[in-house]
Each structure stands twice: as structure tokens, then as C-alpha cells.
Design an enzyme around this catalytic site. Structure first.
Site, mmCIF file in Angstrom:
data_model
loop_
_atom_site.group_PDB
_atom_site.id
_atom_site.type_symbol
_atom_site.label_atom_id
_atom_site.label_comp_id
_atom_site.label_asym_id
_atom_site.label_seq_id
_atom_site.Cartn_x
_atom_site.Cartn_y
_atom_site.Cartn_z
ATOM 1 N N ILE A 156 13.510 4.367 2.447
ATOM 2 C CA ILE A 156 12.635 4.612 3.608
ATOM 3 C C ILE A 156 12.762 3.482 4.621
ATOM 4 C CG2 ILE A 156 10.212 4.780 4.363
ATOM 5 C CD1 ILE A 156 9.663 6.319 1.736
ATOM 6 N N ASP A 175 14.167 -8.078 0.544
ATOM 7 C CA ASP A 175 14.272 -7.278 -0.680
ATOM 8 C C ASP A 175 15.175 -8.043 -1.628
ATOM 9 O OD1 ASP A 175 14.868 -5.362 -2.704
ATOM 10 O OD2 ASP A 175 14.490 -3.718 -1.301
ATOM 11 N N ARG A 236 1.998 2.015 -0.435
ATOM 12 C CA ARG A 236 0.867 2.273 -1.326
ATOM 13 C C ARG A 236 -0.279 1.341 -0.946
ATOM 14 N NH1 ARG A 236 2.770 6.358 -2.280
ATOM 15 N NH2 ARG A 236 3.370 7.331 -4.255
ATOM 16 N N ASP A 260 -1.268 4.301 6.532
ATOM 17 C CA ASP A 260 -1.249 5.678 6.032
ATOM 18 C C ASP A 260 -1.833 5.713 4.627
ATOM 19 O OD1 ASP A 260 -0.461 8.490 6.048
ATOM 20 O OD2 ASP A 260 0.979 7.895 4.499
ATOM 21 N N GLU A 265 -8.568 4.616 -0.666
ATOM 22 C CA GLU A 265 -8.393 6.038 -0.363
ATOM 23 C C GLU A 265 -8.845 6.893 -1.545
ATOM 24 O OE1 GLU A 265 -3.975 5.703 0.082
ATOM 25 O OE2 GLU A 265 -3.894 7.530 -1.110
ATOM 26 N N HIS A 285 -2.828 9.459 3.925
ATOM 27 C CA HIS A 285 -1.666 9.491 3.019
ATOM 28 C C HIS A 285 -0.843 10.755 3.304
ATOM 29 C CE1 HIS A 285 -0.058 8.133 -1.146
ATOM 30 N NE2 HIS A 285 0.908 8.687 -0.430
HETATM 31 N N1 LIG Z 1 2.920 7.429 2.450
HETATM 32 C C1 LIG Z 1 3.679 8.358 1.917
HETATM 33 O O1 LIG Z 1 3.472 9.545 2.144
HETATM 34 C C2 LIG Z 1 4.830 7.960 1.027
HETATM 35 C C3 LIG Z 1 5.862 8.891 0.815
HETATM 36 C C4 LIG Z 1 6.947 8.510 0.048
HETATM 37 C C5 LIG Z 1 7.014 7.234 -0.518
HETATM 38 N N2 LIG Z 1 5.985 6.369 -0.314
HETATM 39 C C6 LIG Z 1 6.017 5.017 -0.892
HETATM 40 O O2 LIG Z 1 7.117 4.320 -0.323
HETATM 41 C C7 LIG Z 1 7.706 3.515 -1.342
HETATM 42 C C8 LIG Z 1 9.152 3.192 -0.967
HETATM 43 O O3 LIG Z 1 9.932 4.383 -0.983
HETATM 44 P P1 LIG Z 1 11.527 4.317 -0.933
HETATM 45 O O4 LIG Z 1 12.005 5.723 -0.946
HETATM 46 O O5 LIG Z 1 11.998 3.423 0.154
HETATM 47 O O6 LIG Z 1 11.822 3.662 -2.351
HETATM 48 P P2 LIG Z 1 13.130 2.900 -2.815
HETATM 49 O O7 LIG Z 1 13.055 2.844 -4.296
HETATM 50 O O8 LIG Z 1 14.339 3.498 -2.183
HETATM 51 O O9 LIG Z 1 12.942 1.428 -2.201
HETATM 52 C C9 LIG Z 1 12.018 0.508 -2.660
HETATM 53 C C10 LIG Z 1 12.617 -0.877 -2.448
HETATM 54 O O10 LIG Z 1 11.620 -1.852 -2.736
HETATM 55 C C11 LIG Z 1 12.293 -2.960 -3.314
HETATM 56 N N3 LIG Z 1 11.336 -3.826 -3.999
HETATM 57 C C12 LIG Z 1 10.772 -3.681 -5.232
HETATM 58 N N4 LIG Z 1 9.940 -4.694 -5.492
HETATM 59 C C13 LIG Z 1 9.965 -5.509 -4.401
HETATM 60 C C14 LIG Z 1 9.315 -6.729 -4.076
HETATM 61 N N5 LIG Z 1 8.473 -7.323 -4.919
HETATM 62 N N6 LIG Z 1 9.577 -7.269 -2.869
HETATM 63 C C15 LIG Z 1 10.435 -6.683 -2.001
HETATM 64 N N7 LIG Z 1 11.103 -5.539 -2.272
HETATM 65 C C16 LIG Z 1 10.846 -4.964 -3.457
HETATM 66 C C17 LIG Z 1 13.344 -2.348 -4.221
HETATM 67 O O11 LIG Z 1 14.389 -3.268 -4.493
HETATM 68 C C18 LIG Z 1 13.810 -1.162 -3.387
HETATM 69 O O12 LIG Z 1 14.960 -1.466 -2.625
HETATM 70 C C19 LIG Z 1 7.562 4.369 -2.601
HETATM 71 O O13 LIG Z 1 7.576 3.572 -3.782
HETATM 72 C C20 LIG Z 1 6.230 5.054 -2.402
HETATM 73 O O14 LIG Z 1 5.204 4.337 -3.049
HETATM 74 C C21 LIG Z 1 4.895 6.699 0.457
#
Ligand SMILES: NC(=O)c1ccc[n+]([C@@H]2O[C@H](COP(=O)([O-])OP(=O)(O)OC[C@H]3O[C@@H](n4cnc5c(N)ncnc54)[C@H](O)[C@@H]3O)[C@@H](O)[C@H]2O)c1
Length: 325
Positions: A156, A175, A236, A260, A265, A285
Site C-alpha cells: 500500500i 521499513d 490500524r 481512517d 473505533e 475504516h
Molecule cells: N484502512 C483499511 O481499510 C485497510 C485496508 C487494507 C490494509 N490495511 C492495513 O494496512 C496495512 C499495510 O498493508 P500492506 O498491503 O501495505 O501490507 P504489506 O505487508 O505489503 O506491507 C507492510 C510493510 O510493513 C513493514 N513493517 C512491518 N513492521 C514494521 C515496523 N515495525 N516498522 C516499519 N515497517 C514495518 C513490512 O516490512 C512490510 O513491508 C495492513 O497490515 C492493514 O493493517 C488497512
């Protein structure tokens, strides 16, 4: 075989027809419940071969009462509602839907940044009240004069970076789990967390909720940020300490927060006191939401469940390494 959804009404407005069709075509009974408690989940879902969940917590106690369960699937990318270690210990696979809403969450992140920087919600409210004032509130800055700091640089965040480039942002990201070439290939500067806090005008959070990210944004980390920083969270809620960010917005250390997701929440009361502070925008959300994303998610989860029940190991088993697959 049975695929059982624990909490069909946890998110409003979902349409399960695609899943009903796919499960039916594959001879699997698809049962939808709206369980409210751990006990109710245990009572109704114990004979699931595949257990599906939206927001209810899937605890070790629930898992101990699942007689046939091979796989637990989460409607979404984040799977923090499932105790993955406990599932692994019991040999249960945990799957998510990792890619269905990348465009949506990235778009929502950019929309929140634009709404705040261009003061859209404030202008709208002012004009509604008969105030035609271009200079109400803070003076906006040109986006190309600003640095966007992304915490977490997964799917994302990378999509957000692609979109943000169109507005001319300088982009930096933290990251620690990714190789340098991922940052280099996107022309994004890899930084450590302190440098990100010191440099970013806008900070957007894109990590999963883990022990290591719980309350990552708190009083201490906010004190390291630029005065007047904007904070956006589409990942989150509990990654930001709600009390600390509200205080920081109140004191104007943080110019505005766009959330969001929020620790407390869902917000279900009118005129919640946090709105008294001003310069906070909240969506329910909903960053994931679109017709296309929902259809894709429904299909991905049903086909994933069927693959696992047929003995296959699809790519989106999040505990595949821990299970030695
Ligand atoms: N608001 C919404 O509707 C919604 C929708 C989808 C996902 N999300 C949230 O978005 C988050 C990210 O999604 P994504 O698809 O990019 O996931 P992803 O797994 O592709 O990316 C997450 C990244 O976070 C990094 N990471 C882990 N721990 C870390 C830390 N302590 N410091 C820095 N980086 C760290 C990982 O190395 C990874 O590259 C999901 O885990 C989910 O909780 C929210």
C-alpha cells in the site's frame, strides 16, 4: 465440508453472493453467522473446515474447539484479529486477501492528505455557515515543497508513493525489513525512523499492527517530529496512541490528523468530544472500500479456502514459513 463465516455483519453492506456461488460450485456448504461472543463462536462454528472472519477475535480457546479446521481466513489484508502463533501451534493455516484493495487504500491516503492540505472540509463547513473566507485556518503549502514520510513500505505504501509522485512530493520511507533496491527502484529515499520524524511534513502509516508497532506513534515519537506535521493513518488504529495524538493536535504540534482507523473505533455517538479539538478528519475504516475491491476479495478468499481444503498451499498463507511449507 463447511466454510463458516463467524461475523457476517461486522462490516456493513458486504455482498456474499460471489462466495456463495464459488463454494456451492465446489460442493462446500457456506454458512453465515453473526456471532457476538467467543462462546457463541465456539457453540456455532466448531465444525468448520474453513473459518472466515471479519473483525471478531479468533482466540486460542476458539481454535481448541474447532474439530476439523484446516484454515482461518480474514476478510482483508491485516490479520491481527487472528492469533497466528496459536493457529500455527495447532497446524491451522491462516490466509488473508493481500492485494484486493491496494489502489483503494492508497487513493484514500492521498484523498485524506489533499482534503487536509487544501482545507476542503473546513471550507465546506465555513461556506455552509455563510463564511466566504479563503484564508480561514492555516495557510496551505504547495505539495511539491513538502516531504512525505511513509512508515512501512509494503504494497500500500508503494502504491501511495506512486500516486504521491504525481503531486511532486519528495518521498522518504522507513521499513527495516526491505532491501535497498526496493526503495531505489521507486526513487524513494530509505531513512531510519528518527530521520523520517525529523524531515517529514506529512507522515503516513502503512505497517501491520504488531507488538512492535503498537503505539509506535506516541508522545515521544511525536516530540521528534517537525512542528506542524500532518499525520495520516490508514493502517490500524492502535499503532497511534489516541490520547497522545489528540493532545498533539490540540497543542498544534500536529497541524492535523487524518484517521481512517482509530484506537477506539467504532465511533458510534453523535458529536464525539474528539471533534471539539478541530483539525481531525475521520473515516469509518473504509479505505479498502470499492465495488471492484470487494468483488476481488470475495473471490480471492473463497478460492483460497477451496485450495487449502483441496490440499494445496496458495501464496497467501501468512504462516506458511512457520508451518514449514
Ligand atoms: N484502512 C483499511 O481499510 C485497510 C485496508 C487494507 C490494509 N490495511 C492495513 O494496512 C496495512 C499495510 O498493508 P500492506 O498491503 O501495505 O501490507 P504489506 O505487508 O505489503 O506491507 C507492510 C510493510 O510493513 C513493514 N513493517 C512491518 N513492521 C514494521 C515496523 N515495525 N516498522 C516499519 N515497517 C514495518 C513490512 O516490512 C512490510 O513491508 C495492513 O497490515 C492493514 O493493517 C488497512
Amino acid at each position: 465440508m463447511k466454510a463458516i463465516l463467524v461475523d457476517k455483519n461486522s462490516a456493513d453492506g458486504l455482498n456474499y453472493d460471489i462466495q456463495k456461488r464459488i463454494f456451492e460450485e465446489n460442493g462446500i456448504e457456506f454458512i453465515l453467522y453473526d456471532c457476538q461472543t467467543e462462546d457463541e463462536i465456539i457453540e456455532k462454528c466448531s465444525d468448520a473446515d474453513a473459518l472466515l472472519v471479519i473483525y471478531k477475535k479468533i482466540t486460542p480457546r476458539i481454535m481448541d474447539n474447532l474439530k476439523n479446521c484446516k484454515v482461518i481466513l480474514r476478510y482483508g489484508i491485516g490479520y491481527d484479529v487472528i492469533d497466528v502463533d496459536a493457529a500455527t501451534e495447532r497446524g491451522i493455516k491462516v490466509c488473508n486477501s493481500p492485494t484486493h484493495c491496494l489502489d483503494e487504500v492508497a487513493t484514500h491516503t492521498i484523498a485524506m492528505i489533499l482534503a487536509i492540505e487544501r482545507k476542503l472540509i473546513m471550507y465546506h463547513e465555513n461556506v455552509k455557515n455563510g463564511e466566504w473566507l479563503a484564508n480561514a485556518g492555516y495557510k496551505p503549502h504547495r505539495l511539491s515543497s513538502q516531504t512525505l514520510g511513509l512508515i512501512g513500505f509494503g504494497n500500500i505504501a508503494r502504491r501511495t508513493a506512486e500516486f504521491a509522485k504525481g503531486f511532486g512530493f519528495n518521498i522518504i520511507a522507513y521499513d527495516p525489513y526491505l532491501k535497498d533496491d526496493i526503495f531505489d527502484s521507486m526513487n524513494v529515499k530509505k531513512v531510519d525512523l528518527d530521520e523520517l520524524y525529523k524531515t517529514a511534513d506529512v507522515i503516513s502509516i502503512h505497517t501491520p499492527l504488531l507488538d512492535s508497532t503498537y503505539h509506535l506513534i506516541n508522545k515521544d515519537s511525536i516530540s521528534k517530529m517537525k512542528d506542524g506535521v500532518m499525520i495520516v493513518n490508514t493502517s490500524r488504529g492502535p499503532i497511534i496512541c489516541e490520547k497522545d495524538i489528540l493532545e498533539a493536535v490540540k497543542s498544534r504540534k500536529v497541524k492535523a490528523a487524518a484517521l481512517d482507523v482509530i484506537e477506539s473505533e467504532p465511533i458510534t455517538i453523535k458529536n464525539h468530544p474528539l471533534y471539539d479539538i478541530g483539525n481531525i478528519i475521520i473515516s469509518p475504516h473504509a479505505a479498502y472500500n470499492s465495488v471492484e475491491a470487494e468483488e476481488q476479495m470475495m473471490e480471492i478468499l473463497a478460492t483460497t479456502a477451496i485450495k487449502v481444503l483441496n490440499g494445496e498451499n496458495p501464496k497467501n498463507i501468512v504462516n506458511s514459513k512457520a508451518l514449514g511449507l
